[in-house]
Design a protein around this motif. Structure first.
Motif, PDB file in Angstrom:
ATOM      1  N   MET A   1      51.034  65.815  47.513  1.00 14.35           N
ATOM      2  CA  MET A   1      51.598  65.207  48.335  1.00 14.35           C
ATOM      3  C   MET A   1      50.724  65.275  49.708  1.00 14.35           C
ATOM      4  O   MET A   1      49.947  65.958  49.890  1.00 14.35           O
ATOM      5  CB  MET A   1      53.066  65.667  49.034  1.00 14.35           C
ATOM      6  N   PRO A   2      50.850  64.028  50.509  1.00 14.85           N
ATOM      7  CA  PRO A   2      50.088  63.993  51.594  1.00 14.85           C
ATOM      8  C   PRO A   2      50.428  65.104  52.825  1.00 14.85           C
ATOM      9  O   PRO A   2      51.509  65.704  52.507  1.00 14.85           O
ATOM     10  CB  PRO A   2      50.408  62.568  52.356  1.00 14.85           C
ATOM     11  N   PRO A   3      49.701  65.419  53.753  1.00 15.49           N
ATOM     12  CA  PRO A   3      49.912  66.567  54.699  1.00 15.49           C
ATOM     13  C   PRO A   3      51.361  66.144  55.332  1.00 15.49           C
ATOM     14  O   PRO A   3      51.665  64.964  55.649  1.00 15.49           O
ATOM     15  CB  PRO A   3      48.928  66.606  55.521  1.00 15.49           C
ATOM     16  N   MET A   4      52.120  67.385  55.670  1.00 15.56           N
ATOM     17  CA  MET A   4      53.265  67.121  56.593  1.00 15.56           C
ATOM     18  C   MET A   4      53.088  66.523  57.772  1.00 15.56           C
ATOM     19  O   MET A   4      52.133  66.687  58.590  1.00 15.56           O
ATOM     20  CB  MET A   4      53.948  68.578  56.804  1.00 15.56           C
ATOM     21  N   GLY A   5      53.859  65.366  58.076  1.00 15.21           N
ATOM     22  CA  GLY A   5      53.738  64.487  59.191  1.00 15.21           C
ATOM     23  C   GLY A   5      52.751  63.450  59.127  1.00 15.21           C
ATOM     24  O   GLY A   5      52.601  62.551  60.045  1.00 15.21           O
ATOM     25  N   GLU A   6      52.030  63.257  58.081  1.00 14.73           N
ATOM     26  CA  GLU A   6      51.064  62.035  57.972  1.00 14.73           C
ATOM     27  C   GLU A   6      52.068  60.811  57.442  1.00 14.73           C
ATOM     28  O   GLU A   6      52.556  60.897  56.493  1.00 14.73           O
ATOM     29  CB  GLU A   6      50.215  62.183  57.066  1.00 14.73           C
ATOM     30  N   TRP A   7      51.772  59.953  58.411  1.00 15.58           N
ATOM     31  CA  TRP A   7      52.788  58.587  57.941  1.00 15.58           C
ATOM     32  C   TRP A   7      51.929  57.900  56.727  1.00 15.58           C
ATOM     33  O   TRP A   7      50.762  57.630  56.584  1.00 15.58           O
ATOM     34  CB  TRP A   7      52.621  57.713  59.258  1.00 15.58           C
ATOM     35  N   GLN A   8      52.613  57.369  55.721  1.00 17.63           N
ATOM     36  CA  GLN A   8      52.466  56.248  54.839  1.00 17.63           C
ATOM     37  C   GLN A   8      53.197  55.082  55.231  1.00 17.63           C
ATOM     38  O   GLN A   8      54.365  54.933  55.135  1.00 17.63           O
ATOM     39  CB  GLN A   8      53.037  56.840  53.645  1.00 17.63           C
ATOM     40  N   GLU A   9      52.170  54.099  55.526  1.00 16.78           N
ATOM     41  CA  GLU A   9      52.942  52.722  56.203  1.00 16.78           C
ATOM     42  C   GLU A   9      52.247  51.674  55.209  1.00 16.78           C
ATOM     43  O   GLU A   9      51.038  51.571  54.709  1.00 16.78           O
ATOM     44  CB  GLU A   9      52.179  52.835  57.578  1.00 16.78           C
ATOM     45  N   VAL A  10      53.315  50.821  54.823  1.00 17.69           N
ATOM     46  CA  VAL A  10      52.922  49.805  54.137  1.00 17.69           C
ATOM     47  C   VAL A  10      53.647  48.168  54.955  1.00 17.69           C
ATOM     48  O   VAL A  10      54.578  48.622  55.601  1.00 17.69           O
ATOM     49  CB  VAL A  10      53.664  49.472  52.821  1.00 17.69           C
ATOM     50  N   GLU A  11      52.959  47.274  54.913  1.00 18.36           N
ATOM     51  CA  GLU A  11      53.468  46.000  55.359  1.00 18.36           C
ATOM     52  C   GLU A  11      53.599  44.841  54.374  1.00 18.36           C
ATOM     53  O   GLU A  11      52.679  44.880  53.560  1.00 18.36           O
ATOM     54  CB  GLU A  11      53.013  45.507  56.675  1.00 18.36           C
ATOM     55  N   CYS A  12      54.374  43.692  54.733  1.00 16.02           N
ATOM     56  CA  CYS A  12      54.319  42.824  53.591  1.00 16.02           C
ATOM     57  C   CYS A  12      54.653  41.337  54.426  1.00 16.02           C
ATOM     58  O   CYS A  12      55.135  41.186  55.453  1.00 16.02           O
ATOM     59  CB  CYS A  12      55.701  42.979  52.649  1.00 16.02           C
ATOM     60  N   PRO A  13      54.301  40.390  53.843  1.00 16.38           N
ATOM     61  CA  PRO A  13      54.397  39.120  54.097  1.00 16.38           C
ATOM     62  C   PRO A  13      56.013  38.686  53.746  1.00 16.38           C
ATOM     63  O   PRO A  13      56.578  39.476  52.954  1.00 16.38           O
ATOM     64  CB  PRO A  13      53.595  38.073  53.387  1.00 16.38           C
ATOM     65  N   ALA A  14      56.536  37.679  54.438  1.00 16.03           N
ATOM     66  CA  ALA A  14      57.735  36.790  53.834  1.00 16.03           C
ATOM     67  C   ALA A  14      57.259  36.071  52.638  1.00 16.03           C
ATOM     68  O   ALA A  14      56.154  35.887  51.873  1.00 16.03           O
ATOM     69  CB  ALA A  14      58.383  36.021  54.980  1.00 16.03           C
ATOM     70  N   ARG A  15      58.254  35.505  52.043  1.00 12.23           N
ATOM     71  CA  ARG A  15      58.262  34.482  50.829  1.00 12.23           C
ATOM     72  C   ARG A  15      58.896  33.262  50.961  1.00 12.23           C
ATOM     73  O   ARG A  15      59.866  33.190  51.605  1.00 12.23           O
ATOM     74  CB  ARG A  15      58.626  35.227  49.607  1.00 12.23           C
ATOM     75  N   LEU A  16      58.175  32.026  50.692  1.00 12.29           N
ATOM     76  CA  LEU A  16      59.145  30.830  50.514  1.00 12.29           C
ATOM     77  C   LEU A  16      59.062  30.443  48.951  1.00 12.29           C
ATOM     78  O   LEU A  16      58.245  30.383  48.306  1.00 12.29           O
ATOM     79  CB  LEU A  16      58.191  29.817  51.409  1.00 12.29           C
ATOM     80  N   ASP A  17      60.303  30.392  48.745  1.00 13.13           N
ATOM     81  CA  ASP A  17      60.873  29.898  47.327  1.00 13.13           C
ATOM     82  C   ASP A  17      60.573  28.232  47.326  1.00 13.13           C
ATOM     83  O   ASP A  17      61.328  27.706  47.792  1.00 13.13           O
ATOM     84  CB  ASP A  17      62.170  30.467  47.017  1.00 13.13           C
ATOM     85  N   LEU A  18      59.635  28.023  46.529  1.00 18.51           N
ATOM     86  CA  LEU A  18      59.120  26.432  46.356  1.00 18.51           C
ATOM     87  C   LEU A  18      60.053  25.954  44.961  1.00 18.51           C
ATOM     88  O   LEU A  18      60.206  24.582  45.256  1.00 18.51           O
ATOM     89  CB  LEU A  18      57.761  26.314  46.124  1.00 18.51           C
ATOM     90  N   SER A  19      60.562  26.547  44.105  1.00 18.42           N
ATOM     91  CA  SER A  19      61.273  25.982  43.184  1.00 18.42           C
ATOM     92  C   SER A  19      61.687  27.226  42.231  1.00 18.42           C
ATOM     93  O   SER A  19      61.044  28.398  42.203  1.00 18.42           O
ATOM     94  CB  SER A  19      60.316  25.259  42.362  1.00 18.42           C
ATOM     95  N   GLY A  20      63.065  26.934  41.466  1.00 14.88           N
ATOM     96  CA  GLY A  20      63.306  27.757  40.347  1.00 14.88           C
ATOM     97  C   GLY A  20      64.568  29.036  40.857  1.00 14.88           C
ATOM     98  O   GLY A  20      64.832  29.731  39.986  1.00 14.88           O
ATOM     99  N   GLY A  21      64.629  29.027  42.116  1.00 21.03           N
ATOM    100  CA  GLY A  21      65.675  30.206  42.754  1.00 21.03           C
ATOM    101  C   GLY A  21      66.945  29.871  41.953  1.00 21.03           C
ATOM    102  O   GLY A  21      67.205  28.801  41.853  1.00 21.03           O
ATOM    103  N   TRP A  22      67.587  30.826  41.877  1.00 22.14           N
ATOM    104  CA  TRP A  22      68.841  31.035  41.216  1.00 22.14           C
ATOM    105  C   TRP A  22      68.721  31.381  39.633  1.00 22.14           C
ATOM    106  O   TRP A  22      69.501  32.022  38.947  1.00 22.14           O
ATOM    107  CB  TRP A  22      69.884  29.801  41.307  1.00 22.14           C
TER     108      TRP A  22
END
Length: 382
Positions: free
Chosen positions: A1-22
């Motif tokens: 495990m990382p050290p106590m107190g060390e942040w593990q940070e992630v970021e993500c884009p959004a998504r546009l559904d061009l076709s096929g949803g449902w």
């Protein structure tokens, strides 16, 4: 495990559904198979979704969710000191429900264990955890926010507790999480935000469900053109995605011929959309987008508010194709414009329509990376 107190940070884009949803939505996907084409995007130049997690000495769970732009954001803070504090993880409107579901789904804690929450945390992780998530997008945006947010939070939890994962495993984790959260939904949102670029994702008509993602190899010229012709309009209308989902599933279970046939057409159109992208054809892509919007309206009658129809009608001379993002009902309208760089012209057209209420126009940038790890730090959050 990382050290106590060390942040593990992630970021993500959004998504546009061009076709096929449902077609990606259980139980429809189990019976017919699902095919979706979507694209990861930055909104106004930024990845709008993220999460970070760190271990803390206090043997409790500190859950903080923030939504909205930084200057007008709203935060919800929840402290869980007992297992009973996590039991409403399956009630979507409960404070911190999504992050509680993350804690359960990731096996951070076990609700059926004879050990107390405090003892579990001390024994397994040497202390508690602080989970923070954020989205700068409006609530009910149609851009896959909650599913992508769940994927980001799961990734950050796994990293902070020294466990491995890959993007494919996150897709299936989020699908499971949304079932236990009781919001339901399919797999395409997390595919859209966790994998970068334009991709076609498929799941065969079988159980157990397995999603496979094919990232489309597009020319730099087409990606540049696509980026210059895509725009987002926030309609200001509240979406009711969960209600729409329940209605669609009921109609499918009733085996309404129109719904069953439309489900098959969604898959066919998605494959045509993928081919249009491979060929670099905006005109073919726009036809698939328009056809997709008609298919969405057939799946979920009522998903097109009157104000949105007014917007779409007025914008018609400027655009090649358009659709409400996600399940419809409001949120973001995405446009494929005839000419590049039409942000100001679109804003001008919409500002002259009476009775549509507030709206905003946003630029789109293709994100080729998907989920991204941010440089670790041990500093206290703002």
């Amino acid at each position: 495990m990382p050290p106590m107190g060390e942040w593990q940070e992630v970021e993500c884009p959004a998504r546009l559904d061009l076709s096929g949803g449902w077609s990606d939505t259980p139980p429809i996907a189990f019976k017919h198979g699902g095919v979706v084409v979507n694209v990861a995007v930055k909104v106004d130049g930024k990845r709008p979704i993220g999460a970070k997690v760190r271990r803390i000495p206090e043997p409790h769970l500190l859950l903080v969710s923030t939504s909205g732009e930084p200057d007008c954001s709203i935060s919800t803070e929840t402290i869980c000191e007992d297992l009973t504090d996590l039991e409403d993880y399956c009630q979507p409107h409960a404070p911190g429900a999504l992050l509680k579901a993350v804690c359960v789904c990731s096996d951070l804690v076990c609700l059926s264990s004879p050990l107390s929450l405090k003892d579990q945390l001390l024994k397994r992780w040497g202390g508690g955890l602080e989970l923070r998530s954020w989205s700068t997008l409006p609530h009910g945006s149609g851009l896959g926010t909650s599913s992508i947010l769940a994927g980001a939070a799961l990734a950050a939890v796994y990293r902070s507790t020294g466990r491995s994962y890959n993007t494919t495993s996150l897709i299936h984790d989020v699908l499971y999480l949304e079932q236990i959260l009781t919001t339901g939904g399919g797999w395409q949102d997390q595919v859209g935000g966790l994998f970068g670029g334009v991709k076609v994702a498929r799941s065969a008509a079988q159980l157990p469900l397995r999603v496979e993602v094919e990232q489309l190899s597009l020319s730099q010229d087409f990606m540049s053109v696509l980026q210059q012709h895509l725009l987002l309009v926030y309609t200001g209308k509240t979406r009711l995605a969960r209600n729409l989902l329940q209605d669609v599933v009921r109609s499918w279970y009733a085996r309404l011929p129109s719904i069953v046939q439309n489900t098959e057409q969604l898959v066919i159109n998605a494959e045509e959309c993928a081919e249009a992208c491979r060929q670099g054809s905006l005109s073919r892509l726009s036809l698939c987008m328009d056809r997709y919007w008609q298919q969405k309206k057939l799946m979920a009658p009522g998903c097109e508010p009157v104000a949105v129809r007014m917007m779409m009608n007025k914008l018609q001379p400027l655009i090649l194709g358009q659709s409400l993002a996600g399940a419809g009902g409001g949120g973001f309208l995405f446009l494929l414009t005839r000419d590049p760089q039409q942000k100001e012209r679109v804003r001008d057209v919409l500002s002259k329509i009476q009775g549509i209420g507030s709206f905003s126009v946003h630029s789109v940038e293709l994100d080729m990376d998907g989920i991204s790890i941010i440089q670790k730090s041990s500093e206290h959050p703002d």
